[in-house]
Design a protein around this motif. Structure first.
Motif, PDB file in Angstrom:
ATOM      1  N   VAL A   1       0.831  -1.209   0.000  1.00 31.99           N
ATOM      2  CA  VAL A   1       0.000   0.000   0.000  1.00 31.99           C
ATOM      3  C   VAL A   1       0.867   1.261   0.000  1.00 31.99           C
ATOM      4  O   VAL A   1       0.539   2.275  -0.628  1.00 31.99           O
ATOM      5  CB  VAL A   1      -0.962  -0.016   1.197  1.00 31.99           C
ATOM      6  CG1 VAL A   1      -1.678   1.322   1.334  1.00 31.99           C
ATOM      7  CG2 VAL A   1      -1.983  -1.127   1.051  1.00 31.99           C
ATOM      8  N   SER A   2       2.005   1.213   0.717  1.00 31.66           N
ATOM      9  CA  SER A   2       2.896   2.385   0.744  1.00 31.66           C
ATOM     10  C   SER A   2       3.448   2.688  -0.645  1.00 31.66           C
ATOM     11  O   SER A   2       3.576   3.856  -1.033  1.00 31.66           O
ATOM     12  CB  SER A   2       4.035   2.144   1.731  1.00 31.66           C
ATOM     13  OG  SER A   2       4.853   1.058   1.292  1.00 31.66           O
ATOM     14  N   TRP A   3       3.776   1.603  -1.410  1.00 32.96           N
ATOM     15  CA  TRP A   3       4.220   1.835  -2.793  1.00 32.96           C
ATOM     16  C   TRP A   3       3.107   2.495  -3.624  1.00 32.96           C
ATOM     17  O   TRP A   3       3.348   3.445  -4.379  1.00 32.96           O
ATOM     18  CB  TRP A   3       4.625   0.511  -3.436  1.00 32.96           C
ATOM     19  CG  TRP A   3       5.971   0.001  -3.021  1.00 32.96           C
ATOM     20  CD1 TRP A   3       6.229  -1.033  -2.172  1.00 32.96           C
ATOM     21  CD2 TRP A   3       7.235   0.499  -3.446  1.00 32.96           C
ATOM     22  NE1 TRP A   3       7.577  -1.229  -2.031  1.00 32.96           N
ATOM     23  CE2 TRP A   3       8.231  -0.295  -2.811  1.00 32.96           C
ATOM     24  CE3 TRP A   3       7.657   1.525  -4.270  1.00 32.96           C
ATOM     25  CZ2 TRP A   3       9.591  -0.102  -2.989  1.00 32.96           C
ATOM     26  CZ3 TRP A   3       9.014   1.717  -4.454  1.00 32.96           C
ATOM     27  CH2 TRP A   3       9.963   0.922  -3.821  1.00 32.96           C
ATOM     28  N   GLY A   4       1.909   1.976  -3.512  1.00 31.02           N
ATOM     29  CA  GLY A   4       0.799   2.545  -4.270  1.00 31.02           C
ATOM     30  C   GLY A   4       0.481   3.981  -3.866  1.00 31.02           C
ATOM     31  O   GLY A   4       0.166   4.823  -4.717  1.00 31.02           O
ATOM     32  N   PHE A   5       0.619   4.252  -2.543  1.00 30.09           N
ATOM     33  CA  PHE A   5       0.344   5.603  -2.071  1.00 30.09           C
ATOM     34  C   PHE A   5       1.357   6.599  -2.642  1.00 30.09           C
ATOM     35  O   PHE A   5       0.991   7.684  -3.113  1.00 30.09           O
ATOM     36  CB  PHE A   5       0.380   5.609  -0.536  1.00 30.09           C
ATOM     37  CG  PHE A   5       0.138   6.952   0.071  1.00 30.09           C
ATOM     38  CD1 PHE A   5      -1.121   7.524   0.052  1.00 30.09           C
ATOM     39  CD2 PHE A   5       1.185   7.651   0.662  1.00 30.09           C
ATOM     40  CE1 PHE A   5      -1.339   8.772   0.611  1.00 30.09           C
ATOM     41  CE2 PHE A   5       0.967   8.903   1.216  1.00 30.09           C
ATOM     42  CZ  PHE A   5      -0.297   9.457   1.194  1.00 30.09           C
ATOM     43  N   ALA A   6       2.635   6.248  -2.626  1.00 28.93           N
ATOM     44  CA  ALA A   6       3.672   7.139  -3.151  1.00 28.93           C
ATOM     45  C   ALA A   6       3.502   7.344  -4.659  1.00 28.93           C
ATOM     46  O   ALA A   6       3.601   8.472  -5.178  1.00 28.93           O
ATOM     47  CB  ALA A   6       5.052   6.557  -2.833  1.00 28.93           C
ATOM     48  N   GLY A   7       3.254   6.244  -5.391  1.00 27.14           N
ATOM     49  CA  GLY A   7       3.071   6.374  -6.839  1.00 27.14           C
ATOM     50  C   GLY A   7       1.847   7.201  -7.197  1.00 27.14           C
ATOM     51  O   GLY A   7       1.855   7.984  -8.165  1.00 27.14           O
ATOM     52  N   LEU A   8       0.762   7.048  -6.403  1.00 31.17           N
ATOM     53  CA  LEU A   8      -0.454   7.828  -6.682  1.00 31.17           C
ATOM     54  C   LEU A   8      -0.228   9.313  -6.439  1.00 31.17           C
ATOM     55  O   LEU A   8      -0.713  10.159  -7.210  1.00 31.17           O
ATOM     56  CB  LEU A   8      -1.582   7.302  -5.800  1.00 31.17           C
ATOM     57  CG  LEU A   8      -2.976   7.868  -6.083  1.00 31.17           C
ATOM     58  CD1 LEU A   8      -3.392   7.572  -7.511  1.00 31.17           C
ATOM     59  CD2 LEU A   8      -3.981   7.258  -5.097  1.00 31.17           C
ATOM     60  N   LEU A   9       0.528   9.649  -5.407  1.00 30.29           N
ATOM     61  CA  LEU A   9       0.823  11.059  -5.166  1.00 30.29           C
ATOM     62  C   LEU A   9       1.639  11.664  -6.309  1.00 30.29           C
ATOM     63  O   LEU A   9       1.365  12.795  -6.742  1.00 30.29           O
ATOM     64  CB  LEU A   9       1.571  11.211  -3.840  1.00 30.29           C
ATOM     65  CG  LEU A   9       0.753  11.033  -2.563  1.00 30.29           C
ATOM     66  CD1 LEU A   9       1.656  11.147  -1.335  1.00 30.29           C
ATOM     67  CD2 LEU A   9      -0.367  12.053  -2.476  1.00 30.29           C
ATOM     68  N   LEU A  10       2.645  10.947  -6.784  1.00 29.97           N
ATOM     69  CA  LEU A  10       3.456  11.461  -7.894  1.00 29.97           C
ATOM     70  C   LEU A  10       2.617  11.606  -9.169  1.00 29.97           C
ATOM     71  O   LEU A  10       2.776  12.575  -9.925  1.00 29.97           O
ATOM     72  CB  LEU A  10       4.647  10.539  -8.132  1.00 29.97           C
ATOM     73  CG  LEU A  10       5.712  10.518  -7.025  1.00 29.97           C
ATOM     74  CD1 LEU A  10       6.791   9.466  -7.341  1.00 29.97           C
ATOM     75  CD2 LEU A  10       6.346  11.899  -6.871  1.00 29.97           C
ATOM     76  N   LEU A  11       1.727  10.651  -9.416  1.00 31.05           N
ATOM     77  CA  LEU A  11       0.873  10.729 -10.612  1.00 31.05           C
ATOM     78  C   LEU A  11      -0.072  11.922 -10.527  1.00 31.05           C
ATOM     79  O   LEU A  11      -0.261  12.656 -11.507  1.00 31.05           O
ATOM     80  CB  LEU A  11       0.086   9.435 -10.755  1.00 31.05           C
ATOM     81  CG  LEU A  11      -0.876   9.367 -11.950  1.00 31.05           C
ATOM     82  CD1 LEU A  11      -0.107   9.493 -13.254  1.00 31.05           C
ATOM     83  CD2 LEU A  11      -1.672   8.069 -11.906  1.00 31.05           C
ATOM     84  N   VAL A  12      -0.655  12.142  -9.353  1.00 32.79           N
ATOM     85  CA  VAL A  12      -1.544  13.292  -9.181  1.00 32.79           C
ATOM     86  C   VAL A  12      -0.785  14.596  -9.387  1.00 32.79           C
ATOM     87  O   VAL A  12      -1.292  15.550 -10.002  1.00 32.79           O
ATOM     88  CB  VAL A  12      -2.201  13.238  -7.790  1.00 32.79           C
ATOM     89  CG1 VAL A  12      -2.899  14.563  -7.465  1.00 32.79           C
ATOM     90  CG2 VAL A  12      -3.208  12.107  -7.720  1.00 32.79           C
ATOM     91  N   ALA A  13       0.452  14.678  -8.893  1.00 30.25           N
ATOM     92  CA  ALA A  13       1.251  15.895  -9.057  1.00 30.25           C
ATOM     93  C   ALA A  13       1.507  16.180 -10.536  1.00 30.25           C
ATOM     94  O   ALA A  13       1.403  17.339 -10.983  1.00 30.25           O
ATOM     95  CB  ALA A  13       2.563  15.754  -8.301  1.00 30.25           C
ATOM     96  N   LEU A  14       1.825  15.152 -11.322  1.00 30.99           N
ATOM     97  CA  LEU A  14       2.065  15.354 -12.753  1.00 30.99           C
ATOM     98  C   LEU A  14       0.788  15.759 -13.485  1.00 30.99           C
ATOM     99  O   LEU A  14       0.810  16.628 -14.368  1.00 30.99           O
ATOM    100  CB  LEU A  14       2.643  14.077 -13.361  1.00 30.99           C
ATOM    101  CG  LEU A  14       4.078  13.715 -12.947  1.00 30.99           C
ATOM    102  CD1 LEU A  14       4.474  12.360 -13.526  1.00 30.99           C
ATOM    103  CD2 LEU A  14       5.040  14.792 -13.398  1.00 30.99           C
ATOM    104  N   MET A  15      -0.326  15.144 -13.151  1.00 31.43           N
ATOM    105  CA  MET A  15      -1.597  15.481 -13.802  1.00 31.43           C
ATOM    106  C   MET A  15      -2.002  16.924 -13.505  1.00 31.43           C
ATOM    107  O   MET A  15      -2.458  17.652 -14.392  1.00 31.43           O
ATOM    108  CB  MET A  15      -2.695  14.511 -13.342  1.00 31.43           C
ATOM    109  CG  MET A  15      -2.483  13.087 -13.792  1.00 31.43           C
ATOM    110  SD  MET A  15      -3.694  11.932 -13.085  1.00 31.43           S
ATOM    111  CE  MET A  15      -5.199  12.504 -13.872  1.00 31.43           C
TER     112      MET A  15
END
Length: 262
Positions: free
Chosen positions: A166-180
């Motif tokens: 879940v920590s991996w998914g949380f970090a990746g989701l934050l980075l994806l939201v920042a780029l979007m």
């Protein structure tokens, strides 16, 4: 009466006829001479019998009157033409008639509606907001990716299974939201996801059975997360503005619909 008497009567009638003809000729000549004398003695027309030519002053007076008559005729013709045009337009409106030139004008000059957020001021304001928000969320995502143990402990403490994954998914989701948010691509979806993650952080981590205001600490616990909730909802309802990929795709779709006549 014998033949000799008839001859004498005819001889006597011929001189009488000649005298009558000569008298008629004399009378005709006298009539002609009398007519000629009357023509010669006829008086010339006097000043009161002749009509003088109009002078310059009378011509100047007559010219404006003629111009006024011409102007009145032109105005009458113009009013009549306008009346006919109105009657024709009313008749066409009732019949639903569309003239070719009007239809061609509608096709030649299409207009694309421009939202207020796509104008200069709205575009600049939303771009600055997206830039700051993307930087803040990107820093959170980078820290969650490089410093994973605090994230794993927090996820495990709130009772979420598979905390490492879940920590991996949380970090990746934050980075994806920042780029979007930065590029304005799917900004409404990114705003909703960002607001949802911030609400989860507030409910399960930052706020609880304790006082969020801590002594010696500026603000309160979860103040940045609360700010991200408000920004996420704003991006969800307003969008990314004119300086974004979403706006470019929206304008392209609108232009395609106009070209296709939809």
């Amino acid at each position: 009466m014998g033949p000799q008497a008839q001859v004498r009567d005819e001889d006597a009638a011929e001189p009488a006829q000649g005298q009558v003809t000569a008298a008629s000729a004399v009378q005709e000549g006298e009539r002609v001479q009398a007519t000629a004398r009357s023509e010669q003695t006829r008086p010339l027309p006097g000043p009161e019998q002749t009509r003088p030519l109009p002078g310059p002053a009378e011509q100047e007076v007559a010219r404006p009157e003629a111009q006024q008559r011409e102007a009145g005729q032109r105005e009458a013709e113009q009013r009549e033409a306008e009346q006919r045009a109105r009657e024709r337009a009313e008749r066409d409106r009732r019949l639903g008639t569309v003239h070719p030139e009007e239809q061609q004008a509608d096709v030649v000059a299409p207009t694309i509606p421009k939202p207020t957020t796509d104008r200069f001021a709205g575009s600049v304001g939303l771009f600055v907001l997206r830039l700051v928000t993307a930087a803040l969320v990107g820093v959170y995502g980078f820290q969650a990716l490089t410093q994973r143990q605090p994230v794993i402990d927090t996820v495990a403490r709130i009772g979420v299974p598979q905390a490492n994954l879940v920590s991996w998914g949380f970090a990746g989701l934050l980075l994806l939201v920042a780029l979007m948010v930065l590029f304005g691509f799917g900004t409404r979806v990114a705003g909703f996801v960002m607001a949802a993650l911030a609400v989860v952080s507030l409910v399960f981590v930052k706020w609880g059975a304790f006082n969020p205001f801590r002594a010696g600490q500026a603000g309160f616990s979860g103040d940045i997360d609360l700010l991200l909730v408000g920004i996420g909802w704003a991006l969800l309802f307003v969008g990314a503005g004119g300086w974004s990929l979403d706006a470019g795709m929206r304008r392209s779709r609108a232009k395609s619909k106009l070209d296709n006549g939809l």
